[in-house]
Design an enzyme around this catalytic site. Structure first.
Site, PDB file in Angstrom:
ATOM      1  N   GLU A  60       0.774  -1.229   0.000  1.00 21.45           N
ATOM      2  CA  GLU A  60       0.000   0.000   0.000  1.00 21.45           C
ATOM      3  C   GLU A  60       0.817   1.298   0.000  1.00 21.45           C
ATOM      4  O   GLU A  60       0.418   2.278  -0.609  1.00 21.45           O
ATOM      5  CB  GLU A  60      -0.942   0.012   1.217  1.00 21.45           C
ATOM      6  CG  GLU A  60      -1.998  -1.079   1.199  1.00 21.45           C
ATOM      7  CD  GLU A  60      -3.020  -0.872   0.100  1.00 21.45           C
ATOM      8  OE1 GLU A  60      -3.453   0.274  -0.109  1.00 21.45           O
ATOM      9  OE2 GLU A  60      -3.368  -1.860  -0.571  1.00 21.45           O
ATOM     10  N   SER A  82     -43.365 -35.786  40.260  1.00 26.31           N
ATOM     11  CA  SER A  82     -42.892 -36.148  41.595  1.00 26.31           C
ATOM     12  C   SER A  82     -41.513 -35.588  41.928  1.00 26.31           C
ATOM     13  O   SER A  82     -41.098 -35.640  43.083  1.00 26.31           O
ATOM     14  CB  SER A  82     -42.868 -37.670  41.746  1.00 26.31           C
ATOM     15  OG  SER A  82     -44.177 -38.187  41.708  1.00 26.31           O
TER      16      SER A  82
END
Length: 830
Positions: free
Chosen positions: A90, A488
């Site tokens: 770049e 239960s």
């Protein structure tokens, strides 16, 4: 001569005027474009959107959440080799220019003149500083105005910030394709590596991406991507940043990328990860979750999670296969390229080692199958076509679920499969557990579902969670979102309420038919024990819980009072509000597995309040802790000057005592009997001290088991999402308890057999196991050690709750009395 001098003077004057006018014009342009430039000082406090990362308790990655996949890295943490790759691609003169590369601008201007009128996009010639200005402060508009503003901002940025700061902003902001922003995220997405693990070739590929990530896709545009990568490698060598030999080796390196998933990164952790995501969303909101860069350390134990899923899936599949084969998932035309057609069929991705396949041909003894092919990163179907074989052994379980051959074992493969059937299979195992090479077993996605939660009873940390068979199939988390009747398994709440208020495990209640008038228009309720028609007469609370006797529980709830039971149910967090109907003492209300496991944790830890959590700690993007689950005070833990013989640190636990610690031990001891002699005897195979309780709802629609060792609690329910009868034997003891057994065998395999802790003050007295009365020296019957609180003792006579005289006083009844005469407990002895 004089004329020449005059002419030269004129030219100088004119030139000076033109120069001044030009300078003034340039100054005017600079002034014009500078008027509305963005405030570049905001870069100093810039906080980019950063992904939130969620980790398991061992540090392994569980999940990532973001709108922009980004991990922010300071420049000091970025390797020089990676920085050089981006500079080579770049802006090789980045550390020399003042924000504008005039040589590059001239080159771009020349190229623009050459291409004028060709409709080609102009070359930008932007420096990294200019790209920072554009990405952070401007738009992507292609115009001279934007370029002028970009240049002006670049020069101002260079005067304000260091080169390293500018480069840090750039490397963390840029978009690099596949949803990755910044090099840290891109390194993970493309190569599943941290930046300091990248090779020269990998770093060069990432550096090639900023200009056109879509055009350099590593699969769709592989040749162009490699060409651009090699260009960056050449620039590195040209600049002297790598050796020519290293460059040559890097150019030859293949471009291999990973297909990193957005899903949970720990197998079987999808439900857990999604529950954590929802929790963070509710705490901090969407923006903080997806952009805040939070680091979340969860309570998940990956090893226990895999054990839990393995046990739960096996339980669901075994039950479902016992109901018979329902047929193929779907059917496709296998003429031509069957792989492409099969690849388009939606398959579940989180049920490994199961795989989707299509039946290609069948015979009496076998079927040839073709497996669903995978896809490339770009989405194209892979060309490889893998096949296998299903023999008769692989379909023997597949009895027809309906029709004239229902529940008949198939005698040939064609009775089960036909060409074009889309099915699931997994490797066929030999008797010794090894895989039979090339052979597979038929599978089907179970209709039944359920959930499991595993918790540390001392801290409330959820160690594992299974919210269903497959998260890919259904994201509904049955562990936290499914409200079901616990049956239960709620009874220990009723019994602990009684024992916290004066009752003992040796208290005797009559087990006999009972009628409850529910009021005008409602009718009479006649609760029955699960084994209808079988009653045991006068029964101790221990034996009643062991056998899960409904009529005893209803009589006990009558005696204790439903308002008090409702208060305890609220304390335990099982229900927010419990109606004052006796049926709720049998678990008729609806609650979740998470709530039930939390309640049982309080039995296990001595009655201390437990707040369930999936999260240990949350840190913000700067590493500051903004949440932690453990609120205990550690006195003496801060020792800035080191150890100087000061007292050992102490933990101050201010949590509420929900249940008396001695009551907690009594109910735990009673639930040990459930495992040893009651409805959960299958769990005895674990071979360690385990307490727990089964639960089965009306019409056998849900099967539950909640159980615990001294340091681990597990809760399970199994049932259809749209509740329906599970079939004969669809009880907690037959369906849920075996799943818990299988899990606990794995989870406790390397743990010692530690007994449950007996709190100070408890008296262990030998009593008759049947009557609950004190055992004599020469007692030859079966005796047990029963737990009594101070001030209580085994009964001296057989006073039975539920049997009273005309004045309502309990009658003393011989334990050998004819049980047939005991019918109802509210109006006397009949």
């Amino acid at each position: 001569m004089r004329l020449l001098l005059r002419f030269m003077g004129f030219l100088f004057a004119a030139g000076t005027i033109v120069f001044l006018v030009g300078v003034a014009g340039v100054a005017g342009l600079i002034w014009h474009f500078s008027k509305d430039l963005p405030d570049y000082s905001q870069l100093q406090d810039y906080e980019p959107p950063v992904m939130t990362r969620v980790h398991a308790s061992d540090g392994s990655l569980l999940g990532e959440y973001s709108k922009e996949r980004r991990l922010y890295l300071p420049i000091q943490a970025i390797p020089k080799s990676v920085i050089n790759a981006f500079l080579a691609a770049e802006d090789k003169n980045f550390y020399e220019h003042g924000g504008i590369d005039f040589t590059g601008m001239a080159r771009a201007a020349l190229l623009y003149a050459q291409n004028y009128g060709s409709n080609r996009r102009p070359q930008g010639a932007s420096t990294i500083t200019q790209q920072v200005a554009k990405n952070f402060l401007l738009t992507n508009e292609v115009s001279f105005t934007r370029k002028i503003k970009e240049a002006l901002l670049a020069m101002r940025i260079e005067r304000t910030y260091s080169k390293d700061k500018i480069l840090e902003l750039y490397l963390n902001e840029i978009y690099l394709g596949l949803g990755a922003y910044g090099i840290a995220a891109a390194s993970l997405v493309y190569f599943d590596k941290s930046v300091n693990e990248l090779t020269v070739a990998e770093a060069s590929y990432l550096a090639a991406l900023p200009k056109a990530p879509a055009a350099l896709h590593p699969v769709r545009n592989r040749d162009r991507a490699i060409e651009r990568r090699n260009y960056v490698i050449d620039r590195l060598a040209e600049n002297g940043w790598i050796k020519q030999s290293d460059a040559a080796a890097a150019r030859k390196e293949p471009l291999v990328v990973t297909n990193r998933s957005n899903a949970a990164h720990i197998f079987a952790g999808e439900y857990f990860a999604e529950e954590v995501r929802r929790d963070i969303f509710e705490r901090y909101g969407e923006k903080k979750l997806y952009e805040g860069g939070l680091s979340v350390r969860t309570t998940l134990d990956p090893k226990l999670q895999i054990m839990a899923r393995k046990s739960m899936v096996a339980g669901l599949v075994n039950f479902d296969e016992a109901q018979g084969w329902r047929g193929a998932q779907s059917k496709i035309d296998i003429t031509g390229d069957w792989g492409v057609k099969l690849a388009d069929v939606k398959s579940l991705t989180d049920i490994s080692p199961w795989r989707m396949a299509v039946v290609l041909e069948t015979s009496d003894q076998s079927a040839r199958i073709g497996f669903q092919p995978g896809r490339e990163l770009g989405g194209a179907v892979l060309k490889t076509r893998e096949t296998g074989l299903i023999t008769l052994d692989g379909v023997r379980w597949a009895k027809a679920a309906s029709g004239p051959t229902r529940f008949k074992t198939p005698t040939n493969v064609t009775q089960v499969l036909s060409p074009g059937d889309v099915i699931y299979v997994d490797p066929l195992l030999a008797k010794d557990g090894s895989k039979v090479e090339g052979q597979y077993r038929l599978r089907q996605i179970p209709e039944v579902s359920g959930a499991m939660v595993v918790m540390d009873p001392w801290t409330g940390r959820v160690l594992a969670m299974v919210g269903g068979f497959s998260f890919d199939q259904s994201q509904f988390n049955r562990a936290t979102q499914a409200y079901r009747q616990p049956g239960s398994s709620f009874k220990p709440i009723v019994y602990s309420t009684a024992m916290d208020n004066g009752y003992t495990p040796s208290t005797v209640v009559v087990d006999a038919p009972i009628e409850i008038d529910q009021g005008q228009g409602v009718g009479v309720w006649r609760p029955e024990n699960y084994s209808t028609g079988k009653y045991y007469g006068p029964t101790t609370l221990r034996n009643a819980l062991t056998r899960s006797l409904n009529t005893v529980t209803v009589r006990l709830a009558q005696d204790v009072g439903m308002p008090l039971i409702a208060e305890y149910a609220k304390r335990f967090g099982v229900y927010d509000e419990l109606p004052n109907y006796l049926s709720y003492a049998l678990g008729a209300g609806e609650t979740t597995v998470m709530r039930m496991v939390t309640a049982y944790s309080m039995f296990d830890n001595g009655g201390k309040r437990v707040k369930p959590t999936l999260i240990d700690r949350i840190q913000d993007r700067y590493g500051h802790t903004i949440y932690k689950h453990d609120q205990r005070e550690c006195r003496g833990c801060d020792a800035p000057e080191g150890w100087k013989n000061q007292p050992e640190p102490t933990l101050v636990d201010r949590r509420e005592q929900v249940l008396d610690s001695m009551t907690a031990y009594q109910i735990t001891s009673m639930m040990e009997s459930v495992v040893q002699n009651g409805t959960a005897t299958v769990v005895r195979d674990v071979g360690k001290p385990i307490a727990g309780k089964t639960g089965t709802t009306n019409d056998e629609k849900d099967a539950w088991f909640i159980g615990f060792s001294p340091d681990l609690v597990v809760g399970i329910y199994i049932g259809y999402d749209k509740p329906r009868n599970l079939g004969r034997g669809g009880t907690g003891g037959h369906l849920a308890a075996p799943v818990a057994r299988d899990f606990l065998k794995l989870a406790l395999a390397d743990k010692p057999a530690v007994p449950f802790r007996v709190p100070a003050g408890i008296k262990l007295i030998r009593v008759d196991a049947k009557t609950g009365m004190r055992a004599g020296p020469g007692d030859t019957g079966r005796t047990i050690l029963e737990a009594f609180k101070p001030g209580t003792a085994p009964p001296d006579n057989y006073s039975v709750i539920g049997v009273a005289d005309a004045d309502g006083r309990p009658l003393s009844v011989s334990p050998d009395a004819d049980r047939a005469i005991i019918r109802s407990g509210t109006g006397g002895l009949y």
